[in-house]
Design a protein around this motif. Structure first.
Motif, PDB file in Angstrom:
ATOM      1  N   TYR A  33      15.469 -13.145 -25.190  1.00 39.78           N
ATOM      2  CA  TYR A  33      14.360 -13.675 -25.985  1.00 39.78           C
ATOM      3  C   TYR A  33      14.819 -14.852 -26.831  1.00 39.78           C
ATOM      4  O   TYR A  33      15.899 -14.808 -27.443  1.00 39.78           O
ATOM      5  CB  TYR A  33      13.826 -12.622 -26.957  1.00 39.78           C
ATOM      6  CG  TYR A  33      12.906 -11.571 -26.377  1.00 39.78           C
ATOM      7  CD1 TYR A  33      11.557 -11.851 -26.123  1.00 39.78           C
ATOM      8  CD2 TYR A  33      13.362 -10.292 -26.140  1.00 39.78           C
ATOM      9  CE1 TYR A  33      10.705 -10.876 -25.630  1.00 39.78           C
ATOM     10  CE2 TYR A  33      12.515  -9.311 -25.642  1.00 39.78           C
ATOM     11  CZ  TYR A  33      11.190  -9.602 -25.396  1.00 39.78           C
ATOM     12  OH  TYR A  33      10.351  -8.638 -24.903  1.00 39.78           O
ATOM     13  N   GLU A  34      13.985 -15.886 -26.880  1.00 44.84           N
ATOM     14  CA  GLU A  34      14.179 -17.003 -27.800  1.00 44.84           C
ATOM     15  C   GLU A  34      12.840 -17.285 -28.470  1.00 44.84           C
ATOM     16  O   GLU A  34      11.894 -17.735 -27.826  1.00 44.84           O
ATOM     17  CB  GLU A  34      14.662 -18.255 -27.066  1.00 44.84           C
ATOM     18  CG  GLU A  34      16.102 -18.203 -26.587  1.00 44.84           C
ATOM     19  CD  GLU A  34      17.116 -18.388 -27.708  1.00 44.84           C
ATOM     20  OE1 GLU A  34      16.696 -18.810 -28.818  1.00 44.84           O
ATOM     21  OE2 GLU A  34      18.306 -18.112 -27.473  1.00 44.84           O
ATOM     22  N   SER A  48      10.810 -19.424 -31.344  1.00 44.12           N
ATOM     23  CA  SER A  48      10.928 -20.656 -32.109  1.00 44.12           C
ATOM     24  C   SER A  48       9.622 -20.936 -32.844  1.00 44.12           C
ATOM     25  O   SER A  48       8.571 -21.091 -32.212  1.00 44.12           O
ATOM     26  CB  SER A  48      11.242 -21.841 -31.198  1.00 44.12           C
ATOM     27  OG  SER A  48      12.420 -21.616 -30.457  1.00 44.12           O
ATOM     28  N   ASP A  60      12.023 -17.708 -36.321  1.00 38.37           N
ATOM     29  CA  ASP A  60      13.017 -18.098 -35.318  1.00 38.37           C
ATOM     30  C   ASP A  60      13.928 -16.899 -35.084  1.00 38.37           C
ATOM     31  O   ASP A  60      14.464 -16.333 -36.039  1.00 38.37           O
ATOM     32  CB  ASP A  60      13.862 -19.285 -35.789  1.00 38.37           C
ATOM     33  CG  ASP A  60      13.040 -20.545 -36.003  1.00 38.37           C
ATOM     34  OD1 ASP A  60      12.092 -20.766 -35.239  1.00 38.37           O
ATOM     35  OD2 ASP A  60      13.344 -21.290 -36.958  1.00 38.37           O
ATOM     36  N   LEU A  61      14.101 -16.508 -33.837  1.00 37.74           N
ATOM     37  CA  LEU A  61      14.885 -15.306 -33.539  1.00 37.74           C
ATOM     38  C   LEU A  61      15.440 -15.368 -32.123  1.00 37.74           C
ATOM     39  O   LEU A  61      14.718 -15.735 -31.191  1.00 37.74           O
ATOM     40  CB  LEU A  61      13.994 -14.064 -33.686  1.00 37.74           C
ATOM     41  CG  LEU A  61      14.596 -12.698 -33.329  1.00 37.74           C
ATOM     42  CD1 LEU A  61      15.747 -12.361 -34.266  1.00 37.74           C
ATOM     43  CD2 LEU A  61      13.514 -11.620 -33.380  1.00 37.74           C
ATOM     44  N   THR A  62      16.708 -15.005 -31.979  1.00 39.65           N
ATOM     45  CA  THR A  62      17.334 -14.885 -30.671  1.00 39.65           C
ATOM     46  C   THR A  62      17.752 -13.438 -30.452  1.00 39.65           C
ATOM     47  O   THR A  62      18.383 -12.837 -31.318  1.00 39.65           O
ATOM     48  CB  THR A  62      18.572 -15.793 -30.553  1.00 39.65           C
ATOM     49  OG1 THR A  62      18.175 -17.158 -30.703  1.00 39.65           O
ATOM     50  CG2 THR A  62      19.245 -15.627 -29.197  1.00 39.65           C
ATOM     51  N   ILE A  63      17.373 -12.872 -29.313  1.00 39.50           N
ATOM     52  CA  ILE A  63      17.774 -11.517 -28.940  1.00 39.50           C
ATOM     53  C   ILE A  63      18.434 -11.610 -27.579  1.00 39.50           C
ATOM     54  O   ILE A  63      17.776 -11.922 -26.584  1.00 39.50           O
ATOM     55  CB  ILE A  63      16.576 -10.555 -28.888  1.00 39.50           C
ATOM     56  CG1 ILE A  63      15.799 -10.576 -30.212  1.00 39.50           C
ATOM     57  CG2 ILE A  63      17.047  -9.132 -28.574  1.00 39.50           C
ATOM     58  CD1 ILE A  63      14.513  -9.769 -30.177  1.00 39.50           C
ATOM     59  N   ALA A  64      19.729 -11.360 -27.530  1.00 43.30           N
ATOM     60  CA  ALA A  64      20.466 -11.469 -26.271  1.00 43.30           C
ATOM     61  C   ALA A  64      20.239 -10.234 -25.412  1.00 43.30           C
ATOM     62  O   ALA A  64      19.877  -9.159 -25.915  1.00 43.30           O
ATOM     63  CB  ALA A  64      21.957 -11.646 -26.548  1.00 43.30           C
ATOM     64  N   ASP A  75      21.146  -6.412 -26.436  1.00 45.43           N
ATOM     65  CA  ASP A  75      21.153  -6.241 -27.892  1.00 45.43           C
ATOM     66  C   ASP A  75      20.398  -4.983 -28.301  1.00 45.43           C
ATOM     67  O   ASP A  75      19.491  -4.518 -27.596  1.00 45.43           O
ATOM     68  CB  ASP A  75      20.480  -7.432 -28.576  1.00 45.43           C
ATOM     69  CG  ASP A  75      21.463  -8.510 -28.988  1.00 45.43           C
ATOM     70  OD1 ASP A  75      22.667  -8.363 -28.699  1.00 45.43           O
ATOM     71  OD2 ASP A  75      21.023  -9.505 -29.595  1.00 45.43           O
ATOM     72  N   ASP A 114       7.858 -18.863 -21.247  1.00 44.51           N
ATOM     73  CA  ASP A 114       7.153 -18.799 -22.521  1.00 44.51           C
ATOM     74  C   ASP A 114       5.935 -17.886 -22.371  1.00 44.51           C
ATOM     75  O   ASP A 114       4.953 -18.237 -21.712  1.00 44.51           O
ATOM     76  CB  ASP A 114       6.715 -20.204 -22.952  1.00 44.51           C
ATOM     77  CG  ASP A 114       6.126 -20.226 -24.365  1.00 44.51           C
ATOM     78  OD1 ASP A 114       5.960 -19.147 -24.961  1.00 44.51           O
ATOM     79  OD2 ASP A 114       5.845 -21.330 -24.863  1.00 44.51           O
ATOM     80  N   THR A 133      17.816  -4.044 -23.354  1.00 45.68           N
ATOM     81  CA  THR A 133      17.635  -4.747 -24.614  1.00 45.68           C
ATOM     82  C   THR A 133      16.662  -3.894 -25.419  1.00 45.68           C
ATOM     83  O   THR A 133      15.545  -3.633 -24.969  1.00 45.68           O
ATOM     84  CB  THR A 133      17.059  -6.150 -24.386  1.00 45.68           C
ATOM     85  OG1 THR A 133      17.966  -6.888 -23.562  1.00 45.68           O
ATOM     86  CG2 THR A 133      16.865  -6.882 -25.705  1.00 45.68           C
TER      87      THR A 133
END
Length: 227
Positions: free
Chosen positions: A2-3, A5, A25-29, A32, A68, A194
Motif C-alpha cells: 500500500y502507498e 498519498s 500519507d502512509l506506506t504499508i509493506a 507488515d 490506485d 499484510t
C-alpha cells in the motif's frame, strides 16, 4: 503493497463538513503488521475502509500493488475485495441460518469456486482456526470467540494477500481476546499476510511492530523494535 498519498475524506452532515481523514500519507509493506489506534471519531475505521476498498477518498491516492483503488470502477473494486482482501469485523457478521462451514463458503461463491472445492476449502479454513469439529454448528450454537474464529476463517478461505480487522476483539472478554489475537498473529505469520488492525485495546497496541495513531484525521507512526 500500500502507498497512500494525501488521502483526505470529507463527509457532509447537514450544513457542516466533517474531515475524517486529512492528508494521510502512509506506506504499508507486504507482510507488515500495523495496528491503528486513536479516539472515537478520529478516522480509524474510515482509514480501514479505504484500505479495504469499501469507500473512496475525497482526494488523494490509495495504491495497492501498483493500482490506485480510488480510480477503479465499482466492478473492479468488488473484484479486488473478493480476491485480495479479507476483512474481520467486531460484530462477526455471520449469517444466522447458515452453519459455520456454509458461512465460510460464502466468501468463495463470488470467485466461482465449485461446490466440492468450496466445502473442502471451508473445512480446511475452519480446522486452521481450531474449529474442525464445529463445521455443522449454527452461530447461535457457538460462543463469541468461536463465532469470531468462523469470521476469521471466512476472511482467509479465499487466500487473500491482505487481512484487515476492525475491533475484532471488541465484543470479547479478556481471555477470548487473547485467544483471537493468538489466532490472528499465527495466521499472519504462517500465511505471510499484510495485517492491519484497528483497536481501542492498549494491551494489543503495545505488542504491535508498527503503531499508527490517528487524531482528527491526521496520522503518526511509531515503530516498536521489541514487538
Amino acid at each position: 503493497m500500500y502507498e497512500l498519498s494525501g488521502v483526505t475524506k470529507l463527509y457532509t452532515r447537514g450544513k457542516s463538513t466533517v474531515t475524517a481523514l486529512d492528508g494521510v500519507d502512509l506506506t504499508i509493506a507486504a507482510g507488515d503488521r500495523l495496528v491503528i489506534q486513536g479516539p472515537t471519531g478520529g478516522g480509524k475505521s474510515t482509514l480501514l475502509q479505504m484500505l479495504g476498498a469499501l469507500d473512496r477518498p475525497t482526494s488523494g491516492e490509495i495504491v495497492l500493488d501498483g493500482t490506485d483503488l480510488a480510480k477503479l470502477s465499482e466492478a473492479r473494486l468488488t473484484r479486488v475485495r473478493s480476491e485480495t482482501i479479507g476483512i474481520v469485523f467486531q460484530s462477526f457478521n455471520l449469517i444466522p441460518t447458515l452453519t459455520a462451514q456454509e458461512n465460510v463458503e460464502t466468501a468463495l461463491v463470488p470467485l466461482g469456486v465449485k461446490t466440492k472445492d468450496r466445502r473442502e476449502r471451508a473445512a480446511e479454513a475452519l480446522a486452521s482456526v481450531g474449529l474442525g469439529e464445529r463445521l455443522g454448528h449454527l452461530p447461535s450454537e457457538m460462543s463469541g470467540g468461536q463465532q469470531q474464529r468462523v469470521a476469521i476463517a471466512r476472511a482467509l478461505v479465499k487466500q487473500p494477500k491482505v487481512l484487515l480487522a476492525d475491533e475484532p476483539t471488541g465484543n470479547l472478554d479478556e481471555s477470548m481476546r487473547d485467544e483471537i489475537m493468538d489466532v490472528l498473529t499465527r495466521m499472519w505469520k504462517e500465511l505471510g499476510l499484510t495485517f492491519v488492525m484497528v483497536t481501542h485495546d492498549s494491551a494489543i497496541a503495545k505488542k504491535a511492530p508498527r503503531l499508527a495513531t490517528i487524531r482528527k484525521g491526521r496520522i503518526s507512526i511509531r515503530e516498536n523494535a521489541e514487538a
